[in-house]
Every structure is written in structure tokens, then in C-alpha cells.
Motif scaffolding. Structure first.
Motif, short mmCIF file in Angstrom:
data_model
loop_
_atom_site.label_atom_id
_atom_site.label_comp_id
_atom_site.label_asym_id
_atom_site.label_seq_id
_atom_site.Cartn_x
_atom_site.Cartn_y
_atom_site.Cartn_z
N ILE A 316 0.84 -1.21 0.00
CA ILE A 316 0.00 0.00 0.00
C ILE A 316 0.87 1.26 0.00
CG2 ILE A 316 -1.66 1.34 1.37
CD1 ILE A 316 -2.85 -1.35 2.28
N ILE A 317 1.91 1.26 0.83
CA ILE A 317 2.78 2.44 0.90
C ILE A 317 3.50 2.66 -0.42
CG2 ILE A 317 4.86 3.38 1.99
CD1 ILE A 317 3.98 1.97 4.56
N ALA A 318 4.06 1.60 -1.00
CA ALA A 318 4.83 1.74 -2.23
C ALA A 318 3.96 2.24 -3.38
CB ALA A 318 5.48 0.40 -2.59
N VAL A 319 2.74 1.74 -3.46
CA VAL A 319 1.86 2.12 -4.56
C VAL A 319 1.39 3.57 -4.42
CG1 VAL A 319 -0.41 1.70 -5.61
CG2 VAL A 319 1.08 -0.23 -5.04
N HIS A 320 1.17 4.01 -3.19
CA HIS A 320 0.52 5.31 -2.97
C HIS A 320 1.44 6.35 -2.33
CE1 HIS A 320 -3.33 3.61 -4.12
NE2 HIS A 320 -3.13 2.61 -3.28
N ILE A 321 2.75 6.15 -2.39
CA ILE A 321 3.66 7.06 -1.69
C ILE A 321 3.55 8.50 -2.21
CG2 ILE A 321 5.56 6.34 -3.20
CD1 ILE A 321 5.74 7.74 0.40
N GLU A 322 3.42 8.67 -3.53
CA GLU A 322 3.35 10.03 -4.06
C GLU A 322 2.10 10.74 -3.56
OE1 GLU A 322 3.44 12.45 -8.32
OE2 GLU A 322 4.09 10.36 -8.22
N GLU A 323 0.96 10.04 -3.59
CA GLU A 323 -0.27 10.64 -3.09
C GLU A 323 -0.17 10.96 -1.60
OE1 GLU A 323 -0.05 7.96 -4.97
OE2 GLU A 323 -1.75 7.73 -6.34
N ALA A 452 -6.61 8.11 -13.90
CA ALA A 452 -7.38 8.42 -15.10
C ALA A 452 -8.65 9.20 -14.80
CB ALA A 452 -7.73 7.13 -15.84
N TYR A 453 -9.32 8.86 -13.69
CA TYR A 453 -10.64 9.44 -13.43
C TYR A 453 -10.68 10.42 -12.26
CZ TYR A 453 -12.21 5.84 -16.65
OH TYR A 453 -12.39 5.05 -17.76
N LEU A 460 -9.30 11.75 -2.28
CA LEU A 460 -10.26 10.71 -2.62
C LEU A 460 -9.57 9.53 -3.29
CD1 LEU A 460 -13.19 9.78 -2.70
CD2 LEU A 460 -13.45 11.00 -4.89
N ALA A 461 -8.64 9.83 -4.20
CA ALA A 461 -7.90 8.76 -4.89
C ALA A 461 -7.11 7.91 -3.89
CB ALA A 461 -6.97 9.36 -5.93
#
Length: 497
Positions: A316-323, A452-453, A460-461
Motif C-alpha cells: 500500500i505504501i509503495a503504490v501510494h507514496i506520491e499521493e 485516469a478518473y 479521494l484517490a
């Protein structure tokens, strides 16, 4: 019909209640550790808003030095208190005086040598920071006995309250000092306040006032065991912090701040989950040290739980670190993102490696931990030196190349004490990581969807992506680890591990 003797009945009742003790302890430790880490992370994030990356780097160098030295203050004697099946008051008092003497001597040496650290890193502020925070070494010696007695008794409810209450108070102090512009001092004074708070609360929950007695003959076996644990902890803390010290020397305090941010984004969740389980695993393994089948069962079950749960969080951290950084307003730390990806891979290995030393200490094989620590303290710093010749990222890649090798040695030692083969250990533990690849796929798919959306709605993303990835991961764990879950719930079967 033959009636069971009272002792047989007591033993049966004790065996029946043991899984319940483990579950309650895991619950207390899990909730408490999670709360404490959340408090710590929130306070640190607030502080990082008000201090520079350079100030954070200076504080990180101080904490790294003390992480290495702290092992000497206890001399591994707390581990000996928990591991011992029976220990007298005279032995405990003698162990306390040994620890206090060692910590007092170490503080005096540190206070005298602190100016050398300021000179080495070309940061004069380090001298005063080291001399003040050095008091935590002495403070620790006054509460390690009551804390380890509570651990031995599996009284994690009291431990949790003491640690979280002291952390809350120290976090407020740290935030206030950062707001008023104290820079690195805010972190150091906050950490020292945390130790003082623990001292007071542990003395309330498990009062301990040492007698003026010392019997070297009585404690010599405990000290011998403790010295191995001390050497292991000292060497472990050295190689786990050598990268901080090296980065500070080669690249400067600001680079230490960036590196520390990336490392802690990964290591703090790993420590939270691993320590939650390990704090309970050590006394549990100690109680099972003479029951090899049950010991194997609980070890393999807990090791797979570590790998699955910690790996899920790392995905989870690796995928969403930028957000995460954008939502938090920490764009100045974007340079840490590549390091986070690298450390995520390393964190998976740490999830398993963190448990094995608890097993080795619990069965009285602290010397194996010591041998492992010697190997690691040679290989890892050498790897950091090589990686540091290329770039800051090169230091992180040194972890990826070298750490799996030393973890392999640790798993070999676990196979020895469990009287099985290295291959068998891998076959029993590795399946815990099976869920990680499909979970990563789900996380990346959700990130593609939200990019994309929902390109302009990062909060929210992040929320949707985290919930979906977490749900997929937990569902896969529940399906894949049904037997392991039944073992933890107390439906014991040696074959199920």
C-alpha cells in the motif's frame, strides 16, 4: 478410570489457556503499538512542517548513535529476565546494579567524546545534543527491570498504557518546541521526555526498588546469556544505523533528512507490526522452549503472519507514496520516493528476519544471534561504503543486494534450533508472501483507475486506492491462511503450521 492429579489438571488448564493468553497479549500489544506509532508519526509529521530537512538530519544522526549505544546500557539482562524460568530477587537486584554501572560509565565517556562527533560531522550542535540526550541511557536503566518483569508476566495492558501515555506527553512537548523554532532540539528533548515518562509509569505499575545487594556468583549465568544478547543487539544496531552515519558524513545533514524520511516511511510500519507480534512472541516462545512441536507450530504461524500483514502494508505504501506526500503537503521530500520503492522490497525480508532473534533468545541460543550480528555488522557497512561511492540511492541498493544474504543465515539458525532443515523453514514461511503479488496488481490497477478518473482529487484517490488494496489483501490472507488463523485462535495442531 484413573483420576488426573491436581498437577496434571493444572498443567492441562495452563495449556488450554495459553492460546488465549497469546491472543490477549497480541491484542493489547497490537492496539498499544499501533496507537503509539500513530502518535509518534503524527507528532513527527507536524514537527517536519516546522523544521528543516537539515535539522531533521542532525537529530537523526544523534538518534542513530544512541540506538547503537543503548544495547550496552541493559547488557542484554532484560532479555535474560524474561527468558529465565525462575529468577530470584537477589539476581534481579544484581542485574540492575550491573546495568546502572554500565550506563553511568558509558554516559561519562560519551559526554567527554561528544565534541569529536561535532568535529567529525562538522556540526558543532551535535556536541550539546549528544550530551543532553545521553541522560536517556541512565534513565533507561531505572525502568528496564519493571518493564521486563511485566513482559515476563505477559502484562501487556500495563506496558501499553505506560508507553502510550509517556509518548503522548513527549509528543506534545516535541511539537511545541518545534513550533517555537528549536529545530533538532525539539526531537531530542521530546525523545528524552518519553524515557522519563516511562520511568515514572513503569514504577507505578510494577514498583521496583533495588536492594543494596550484589551477588556475582548468582547472576554469572544470566550475565553470560545477557552478554551474547548485548553483543547481538550492539552489532545489530550498528549495522542498522551505519547507513545514517555514513550518509551524514558523505552527503551531509540534508541528505540524511531525505534518507531518513524514506527509511522511516517503510521502517516505522514494519517495526509497528513486527514489534507488536514479537513482543508477545518472545515470552510465548520462552514458555514453549521445551515443547518442540508446539514451538514449531507457533513460530511458523507467526512468521507467516508477519510476512503477509507487513507485506500488505508495504504494498500500500509503495503504490501510494506520491499521493501520501502530496496529501500531507510534503512535496519537499519527493526526492525520497525512489528510496521508498527500494526500502519496500527490503521491508519484506525484515518482516521475517525480525522474528527469528526472538526464537533464538527464547531457547537460550543467544550466541547464534551474536554470530549473525557479527556477520551482518561486517557485510552491511561494507555494502553501504560501496553504494555510497555512487549516490544516495546506491546506499539503499546496498540493502537490496546484501540484506537477503544475511537473512538467509538467520533462517538457517532458526532451522537448527527447531531441529529441521533450512528448506523446510523456507517452505513453511515463504507461502505467507504468496498474497503480495496479486495485492500489488490490485493496487496498481486502482492507481491507474484513480489517475485516469480522479487526477485532481488526491485525497479521494488515496482513500479509494488504500481501501480497495487493503480489502483485497486481507481477503487473500483470510483465504490463504485459514489453518494458521485456527492455530492462533487456539485450535492447535502441529500439522497445521
Amino acid at each position: 478410570m484413573v483420576d488426573s492429579s491436581p498437577s496434571d489438571q493444572d498443567q492441562t488448564a495452563s495449556e488450554a489457556s495459553f492460546p488465549g493468553q497469546v491472543i490477549r497479549s497480541l491484542l493489547y500489544s497490537g492496539v498499544g503499538t499501533t496507537v503509539s506509532k500513530v502518535l509518534n508519526v503524527v507528532a513527527l509529521l507536524v514537527v517536519l512542517k516546522w523544521i528543516s530537512a537539515s535539522a531533521f538530519g542532525i537529530a537523526s544522526i544523534v538518534l542513530a548513535i544512541f540506538s547503537i549505544l543503548k544495547a550496552v546500557t541493559e547488557l542484554g539482562l532484560g532479555v535474560a529476565i524474561v527468558q529465565a524460568q525462575d529468577i530470584t530477587r537477589e539476581e534481579i537486584d544484581s542485574l540492575f546494579w550491573l546495568s546502572l554501572g554500565a550506563s553511568g560509565t558509558l554516559y561519562l565517556l560519551l559526554a567527554a567524546a561528544a565534541p569529536l562527533a561535532g568535529w567529525f560531522y562538522e556540526e558543532p550542535q551535535l556536541t550539546a545534543l549528544l550530551q543532553v540526550y545521553g541522560l536517556s541511557l541512565v534513565v533507561f536503566s531505572f525502568y528496564f527491570v519493571p518493564k521486563n518483569l511485566l513482559t515476563k508476566e505477559l502484562s501487556f495492558g500495563r506496558i501499553v498504557f505506560a508507553e502510550n501515555a509517556s509518548l503522548l506527553g513527549s509528543s506534545l512537548v516535541m511539537v511545541a518546541l518545534a513550533y517555537y523554532g528549536f529545530g533538532a532540539w525539539s526531537i531530542i528533548v521530546g525523545e528524552l521526555g518519553n524515557r522519563v515518562g516511562r520511568l515514572g509509569l513503569f514504577q507505578i505499575f510494577r514498583p521496583y526498588w533495588p536492594h543494596l545487594t550484589f551477588n556475582w556468583t548468582a547472576v554469572q549465568p544470566r550475565v553470560s546469556f545477557g552478554l551474547y544478547a548485548t553483543g547481538s543487539r550492539l552489532l545489530y544496531n550498528f549495522y542498522m544505523n551505519a547507513d545514517y552515519l555514513l550518509v551524514g558524513r558523505i552527503f551531509g545533514p540534508e541528505a540524511v533528512g531525505i534518507y531518513t524520511m524514506a527509511y522511516r516511511i517503510i521502517s516505522d510500519p514494519v517495526k509497528t507490526l513486527a514489534f507488536t507480534i514479537n513482543d508477545v512472541a518472545y515470552p510465548a516462545f520462552s514458555k514453549l522452549q521445551d515443547e518442540l512441536d508446539r514451538l514449531r507450530t507457533y513460530f511458523f504461524t507467526i512468521a507467516r503472519a508477519n510476512l503477509s500483514l507487513i507485506g500488505l502494508v508495504l504494498v500500500i505504501i509503495a503504490v501510494h507514496i506520491e499521493e501520501l506526500l502530496v496529501v500531507g503537503g510534503y512535496e519537499k521530500y519527493f526526492d525520497a520516493i525512489p528510496l521508498v520503492y527500494i526500502f519496500s522490497f527490503v521491508g519484506v525480508f525484515r518482516a521475517v528476519a525480525a522474528l527469528v532473534p526472538q526464537l533464538l533468545n527464547a531457547v537460550g541460543q543467544a550466541r547464534l544471534n551474536f554470530f549473525y550480528a557479527i556477520l551482518s555488522s561486517i557485510l552491511m557497512p561494507l555494502a553501504f561504503l560501496v553504494g555510497g561511492q555512487f549516490s544516495l540511492n546506491g546506499v539503499a541498493w546496498a540493502w537490496v543486494v546484501t540484506y537477503p544474504l544475511v537473512v538467509g543465515v538467520l533462517l538457517y539458525f532458526s532451522a537448527r534450533v527447531l531441529q529441521t532443515s533450512f528448506g523446510y523453514v523456507l517452505r513453511r514461511v515463504a507461502p505467507g508472501g504468496v498474497v503480495l503479488l496479486p495485492t500489488l496488481g490490485a493496487g496498481l490497477a486502482m492507481q491507474f483507475f484513480t489517475d485516469a478518473y480522479l487526477p485532481d482529487m488526491p485525497i479521494l484517490a488515496l482513500g479509494i486506492g488504500t481501501v480497495v488494496t487493503l480489502g483485497v489483501g486481507l481477503g487473500l490472507i483470510a483465504l490463504h491462511e485459514r489453518k494458521a488463523i485456527s492455530v492462533i485462535r487456539g485450535h492447535y495442531s502441529a500439522e497445521e503450521a
